[in-house]
Design an enzyme around this catalytic site. Structure first.
Site, PDB file in Angstrom:
ATOM      1  N   GLU A  81       2.411  -5.239 -11.938  1.00 39.11           N
ATOM      2  CA  GLU A  81       2.888  -5.619 -10.611  1.00 39.11           C
ATOM      3  C   GLU A  81       3.476  -7.030 -10.674  1.00 39.11           C
ATOM      4  O   GLU A  81       3.758  -7.634  -9.650  1.00 39.11           O
ATOM      5  CB  GLU A  81       1.769  -5.536  -9.587  1.00 39.11           C
ATOM      6  N   CYS A 113      -2.441  -2.831  -8.455  1.00 45.14           N
ATOM      7  CA  CYS A 113      -3.339  -2.742  -9.616  1.00 45.14           C
ATOM      8  C   CYS A 113      -3.523  -1.310 -10.124  1.00 45.14           C
ATOM      9  O   CYS A 113      -4.162  -1.087 -11.152  1.00 45.14           O
ATOM     10  CB  CYS A 113      -4.687  -3.366  -9.293  1.00 45.14           C
ATOM     11  N   HIS A 247     -12.306  -0.897 -10.642  1.00 44.76           N
ATOM     12  CA  HIS A 247     -11.285  -1.947 -10.639  1.00 44.76           C
ATOM     13  C   HIS A 247     -11.981  -3.238 -10.206  1.00 44.76           C
ATOM     14  O   HIS A 247     -12.774  -3.240  -9.264  1.00 44.76           O
ATOM     15  CB  HIS A 247     -10.152  -1.583  -9.661  1.00 44.76           C
TER      16      HIS A 247
HETATM   17  N1  COA Z   1     -23.929 -19.490  -2.497  1.00 44.94           N
HETATM   18  C1  COA Z   1     -23.903 -18.168  -2.843  1.00 44.94           C
HETATM   19  N2  COA Z   1     -23.017 -17.288  -2.285  1.00 44.94           N
HETATM   20  C2  COA Z   1     -22.142 -17.766  -1.379  1.00 44.94           C
HETATM   21  C3  COA Z   1     -22.121 -19.116  -0.999  1.00 44.94           C
HETATM   22  C4  COA Z   1     -23.065 -20.001  -1.595  1.00 44.94           C
HETATM   23  N3  COA Z   1     -23.118 -21.298  -1.279  1.00 44.94           N
HETATM   24  N4  COA Z   1     -21.145 -19.277  -0.088  1.00 44.94           N
HETATM   25  C5  COA Z   1     -20.551 -18.064   0.108  1.00 44.94           C
HETATM   26  N5  COA Z   1     -21.169 -17.151  -0.683  1.00 44.94           N
HETATM   27  C6  COA Z   1     -20.839 -15.728  -0.830  1.00 44.94           C
HETATM   28  C7  COA Z   1     -20.509 -15.040   0.478  1.00 44.94           C
HETATM   29  O1  COA Z   1     -21.693 -14.633   1.171  1.00 44.94           O
HETATM   30  C8  COA Z   1     -19.669 -13.876  -0.021  1.00 44.94           C
HETATM   31  O2  COA Z   1     -20.473 -12.878  -0.570  1.00 44.94           O
HETATM   32  P1  COA Z   1     -20.691 -11.482   0.224  1.00 44.94           P
HETATM   33  O3  COA Z   1     -19.304 -10.922   0.435  1.00 44.94           O
HETATM   34  O4  COA Z   1     -21.485 -10.668  -0.722  1.00 44.94           O
HETATM   35  O5  COA Z   1     -21.384 -11.827   1.501  1.00 44.94           O
HETATM   36  C9  COA Z   1     -18.909 -14.484  -1.197  1.00 44.94           C
HETATM   37  O6  COA Z   1     -19.635 -15.648  -1.578  1.00 44.94           O
HETATM   38  C10 COA Z   1     -17.486 -14.898  -0.856  1.00 44.94           C
HETATM   39  O7  COA Z   1     -17.536 -15.695   0.290  1.00 44.94           O
HETATM   40  P2  COA Z   1     -16.393 -15.556   1.406  1.00 44.94           P
HETATM   41  O8  COA Z   1     -16.690 -16.496   2.497  1.00 44.94           O
HETATM   42  O9  COA Z   1     -16.228 -14.112   1.756  1.00 44.94           O
HETATM   43  O10 COA Z   1     -15.155 -16.075   0.554  1.00 44.94           O
HETATM   44  P3  COA Z   1     -13.662 -16.327   0.984  1.00 44.94           P
HETATM   45  O11 COA Z   1     -13.382 -15.818   2.350  1.00 44.94           O
HETATM   46  O12 COA Z   1     -13.376 -17.766   0.714  1.00 44.94           O
HETATM   47  O13 COA Z   1     -12.801 -15.475  -0.083  1.00 44.94           O
HETATM   48  C11 COA Z   1     -12.166 -13.445  -1.187  1.00 44.94           C
HETATM   49  C12 COA Z   1     -13.289 -14.441  -0.908  1.00 44.94           C
HETATM   50  C13 COA Z   1     -12.641 -12.472  -2.264  1.00 44.94           C
HETATM   51  C14 COA Z   1     -11.842 -12.676   0.094  1.00 44.94           C
HETATM   52  C15 COA Z   1     -10.889 -14.227  -1.684  1.00 44.94           C
HETATM   53  O14 COA Z   1     -11.201 -14.917  -2.861  1.00 44.94           O
HETATM   54  C16 COA Z   1      -9.707 -13.301  -1.934  1.00 44.94           C
HETATM   55  O15 COA Z   1      -8.991 -12.940  -0.998  1.00 44.94           O
HETATM   56  N6  COA Z   1      -9.466 -12.910  -3.188  1.00 44.94           N
HETATM   57  C17 COA Z   1      -8.473 -11.903  -3.524  1.00 44.94           C
HETATM   58  C18 COA Z   1      -9.073 -10.520  -3.318  1.00 44.94           C
HETATM   59  C19 COA Z   1      -8.210  -9.460  -3.893  1.00 44.94           C
HETATM   60  O16 COA Z   1      -7.748  -9.622  -4.982  1.00 44.94           O
HETATM   61  N7  COA Z   1      -7.983  -8.370  -3.190  1.00 44.94           N
HETATM   62  C20 COA Z   1      -6.991  -7.415  -3.599  1.00 44.94           C
HETATM   63  C21 COA Z   1      -7.414  -6.394  -4.536  1.00 44.94           C
HETATM   64  S1  COA Z   1      -8.698  -5.342  -4.084  1.00 44.94           S
END
Ligand code: COA
Length: 401
Positions: A81, A113, A247
């Site tokens: 991609e 993906c 994935h």
């Molecule tokens: N200690 C431990 N865990 C913690 C924490 C801390 N201090 N702070 C946050 N977390 C956890 C959250 O609880 C969450 O886990 P959970 O989902 O099991 O509850 C995780 O860390 C991520 O936190 P979140 O606030 O959801 O992160 P974010 O909003 O900043 O972003 C993604 C996370 C994954 C959404 C972001 O990195 C993203 O968009 N990535 C791309 C995803 C992708 O590729 N998608 C397309 C293909 S499927």
């Protein structure tokens, strides 16, 4: 006569540099536990412009072909991609760099993906139909995953390629041809508009799209697998798979997917008790597949196959003859749940991929160096097996060292 078809050999390529995910968290003022425990990351591969999708694909392909030994090829497919041209496929660059035979079908497949799996399925069904006439196919999944500095997706970037030789009577994994379930819908969970290097992602929505697609695809696979008596319908179907490779956009997603899958099995059996075995099931069936992904990050099309190689690398000899489940998801979205049986020579062939040495050969860089590399548009010009050297007369040029 039904032909046995699947993965004969694999090869992997990753950029020469990586960062520690804890270094990134510290620089961004984020609790490192969010990235390590919350997302499941340890390290993240960083590609410089010379290590583009073509260069990574060519190196992985060269390694897979070396692992497979002498094979007559009739097809080369690159799933990606992050292609390098609107028209000329990455596959044609790889075909030229590796000086592959002229008498081949050569093309790219794209659907986020899922693109690599589209290539795997095209190759498997080409061979299973008999049309290949005994020839093998080379399928390469190659991508550079970029969300950009200071974005929510930043800790889930990565880069790398996984190449597979798909052949009759495969040594590593024989796929259950025709036993798969698919799920697709038109959603905007992740996309990359023309001309942009960085992807757009609605991360939390993409996680819901992924689990929704998994449920439908898994149900489709399960129905066919039960009908063909590959699994028994009166037990928890997913527990009858020795490993399940998902994935992996980030490692925690595989855990969420596995919990969702078991919940589906429970619901379909009419069970309302709590799933006390969920953690043990994740540790046994899924965790071994995440070792390399946690050190490379998201490699988009190749993530599922890096997970598969990790699982085989960890314990192929004890998996011989056992069935594995695989779930491929491409945002946008399409997905497929399928399965295969581990071959008798899987340990020998996965060892030839030298996953541990490939990862150990990398250099850890600072966050300052990472930020500098992310801003580069021209290659660094360092020697490498294959590298992008620049554009001459509107043509991308590559070198082999
Ligand atoms: N200690 C431990 N865990 C913690 C924490 C801390 N201090 N702070 C946050 N977390 C956890 C959250 O609880 C969450 O886990 P959970 O989902 O099991 O509850 C995780 O860390 C991520 O936190 P979140 O606030 O959801 O992160 P974010 O909003 O900043 O972003 C993604 C996370 C994954 C959404 C972001 O990195 C993203 O968009 N990535 C791309 C995803 C992708 O590729 N998608 C397309 C293909 S499927």
């Amino acid at each position: 006569m039904k032909l046995r078809v699947g993965i004969e050999a694999m090869g992997v390529a990753v950029p020469r540099r990586f960062i520690s995910i804890e270094d990134l968290a510290e620089r961004r003022g984020v609790d490192p536990a969010k990235y390590t425990h919350g997302l499941g990351a340890r390290e993240m591969a960083i590609a410089e412009p010379g290590e583009d999708t073509v260069a990574l694909a060519a190196l992985a392909a060269q390694r897979a072909l070396a692992a497979a030994g002498n094979r007559e090829l009739g097809m080369l497919v690159v799933g990606t991609e992050t292609g390098v041209d609107h028209s000329k496929p990455v596959a044609s660059f790889v075909h030229g760099l590796l000086e592959l035979p002229r008498t081949m079908r050569v093309f790219d497949t794209q659907h986020a993906c899922y693109g690599g799996t589209a290539g795997v399925m095209a190759a498997v069904e080409w061979i299973a139909s008999g049309a290949a006439g005994g020839r093998a196919a080379l399928v390469v999944c190659s991508d550079v995953a970029r969300y950009g500095l200071h974005t929510a997706g930043e800790p889930t970037q990565g880069a790398g390629a996984v190449a597979m030789v798909i052949a009759q009577d495969p040594a590593m994994l024989e796929l259950d041809v025709g036993i798969s379930g698919a799920a697709s819908s038109h959603v905007h969970d992740f996309w990359r508009p023309l001309g942009q290097r960085e992807a757009q992602v609605d991360g939390h929505y993409s996680m819901r799209c992924y689990t929704d697609a998994l449920a439908t695809a898994y149900r489709g696979w399960k129905q066919r697998a039960i009908a063909r008596e590959l699994v028994l319908g009166d037990g928890i179907a997913s527990e009858q798979l020795a490993r399940i490779c998902y994935h992996v956009p980030f490692c925690k997603m595989a855990k969420k997917a596995h919990v969702a899958l078991r919940a589906l099995d429970f619901a379909e059996l009419g069970r309302t008790d709590t799933d006390d075995a969920a953690a043990a099931s994740f540790a046994a069936q899924v965790e071994p597949s995440l070792a390399a992904c946690s050190r490379v990050g998201n490699i988009y099309t190749g993530s599922l196959y890096l997970a598969l190689l990790s699982a085989l690398d960890a314990s192929a000899s004890s998996l011989v003859g056992k069935r594995l489940g695989l779930f491929s998801y491409g945002s946008g979205c399409t997905s497929e749940f399928f399965s295969g049986v581990v071959g008798a020579r899987a340990a020998e062939l996965s060892a030839r991929a030298e996953l541990a040495s490939v990862l150990a050969a990398r250099d850890r860089i600072s966050i300052d160096e990472y930020e500098r590399i992310m801003g580069l548009t021209a290659p660094l010009g360092q020697p490498a097996s294959f590298r992008f050297t620049g554009v001459e007369a509107h043509r991308r040029e590559y070198a082999r060292d």
